[in-house]
Design an enzyme around this catalytic site. Structure first.
Site, short mmCIF file in Angstrom:
data_model
loop_
_atom_site.label_atom_id
_atom_site.label_comp_id
_atom_site.label_asym_id
_atom_site.label_seq_id
_atom_site.Cartn_x
_atom_site.Cartn_y
_atom_site.Cartn_z
N LYS A 74 72.71 -116.90 65.35
CA LYS A 74 72.74 -118.20 66.06
C LYS A 74 74.07 -118.53 66.73
CE LYS A 74 70.10 -121.57 63.99
NZ LYS A 74 69.48 -122.36 62.92
N ASP A 110 67.45 -128.08 67.14
CA ASP A 110 67.43 -128.68 65.80
C ASP A 110 67.74 -130.17 65.84
OD1 ASP A 110 66.67 -126.45 64.38
OD2 ASP A 110 68.72 -125.81 63.96
#
Ligand code: ATR
Length: 285
Positions: A74, A110
């Site tokens: 990520k 997110d």
């Protein structure tokens, strides 16, 4: 990978390990709902192979329209794509890639997932002014981003390791402050929202007693951990009469923007989808 006669998009989730990802279930459900012929597959990519995988998306040879990125890629992915948007830059990690005008783009959904889960399950949650965020790991960065973009005036990060909380406060500016766990009882007074981002209580670790009753009237307690659905911290808050929202909706809602980009249709987070994931969690418990 793509069939030349097949105009449907092909997407992926990459990580290492990747076997436990529930993203294929979520996107598979939406593909079926929308009657699309596209695909979404989990692919295990080891760190050494990530640059070649990304290069093949960029030059079109993979036939892939984009996908999700998970642990351990990520952060590294930010340096491999053509463009990183402001959200991923602020969070310091990306979880969603897509092609736009021939360029490989990266964002982080997110923050959207966190806010959309509360929008759905506790409308009005963002009228609060003060939020306590417990934990200062990677996941708490997305939560802090969401709270600031919804105009919380004060975000109090409480963490066992104060240095990690300080580093976050420094990155996110003056509305965010760092505190050691010993100050938690005082910080809870009058707070509108409590967010757990730690894995406390899992695997037998002890959960400190938290008095949620000193929070503001109508305060909300939420957790971004969703296994189990009712985490020890949520259970404690519920016993004290607080409103709670579990973290599963964040997982479901964070998947929405990616699907819309790759497959061209904005999907819905339904009760049926939630039940599907819960059944899968129970089957693999
Ligand atoms: P993630 O990226 O999912 O947020 P992480 O970076 O490992 O995961 O962060 C986990 C968080 O849970 C951290 O805030 C961690 O506190 P430290 O920074 O002090 O390590 C917190 N955490 C995990 N186990 C804990 C425990 N037993 N007591 C207190 N905090 C704990």
């Amino acid at each position: 990978m793509a069939d030349l006669d097949d105009h449907q998009a092909h997407a992926f989730v990459i990580g290492d390990p990747i076997g436990h990802s529930r993203s294929p279930l979520i996107h598979g459900y939406w593909l079926k709902q929308a009657d699309l012929k596209g695909s979404y597959d989990a692919v295990r990519i080891m760190s050494a192979d990530l640059p070649a995988f990304v290069a093949a998306i960029k030059d079109g040879s993979s036939g892939l329209a984009g996908g999700n990125v998970t642990i351990p890629h990520k952060e590294v992915i930010l340096g491999l794509v053509d463009d990183v948007d402001e959200i991923a830059r602020q969070i310091g990690a990306a979880n969603t890639l897509w092609i736009e005008d021939g360029r490989l783009m990266a964002t982080n959904t997110d923050s959207h997932g966190f806010a959309a889960n509360l929008d759905e399950n506790a409308p009005g949650w963002d009228q609060g002014k003060t939020a306590v965020v417990f934990g200062a790991g990677g996941a708490s960065r997305a939560v802090i981003h969401a709270l600031l973009s919804r105009d919380f005036q004060s975000v109090l990060i409480v963490n066992r390791t104060i240095e990690r909380a300080r580093a976050l406060a420094q990155d996110f500016g003056s509305r965010v402050t760092a505190h050691g766990t010993e100050h938690l009882p005082d910080l809870m007074r009058g707070a509108d929202l409590f967010v757990n981002t730690t894995s406390l209580g899992m695997g037998g670790s002890e959960v400190p007693d938290i008095d949620f009753t000193v929070m503001a009237e109508n305060a909300l307690v939420t957790d971004i951990v969703y296994i189990p659905l009712e985490t020890p911290i949520l259970a404690m808050a519920k016993r004290q009469g607080l409103r709670t929202v579990d973290g599963l909706g964040m997982l479901l809602h964070q998947a929405v923007p990616g699907f819309a980009k790759w497959f061209g249709a904005r999907p819905e987070v339904t009760l049926e989808l939630r039940q599907l994931i819960i059944a899968d969690m129970e089957a693999h418990a």
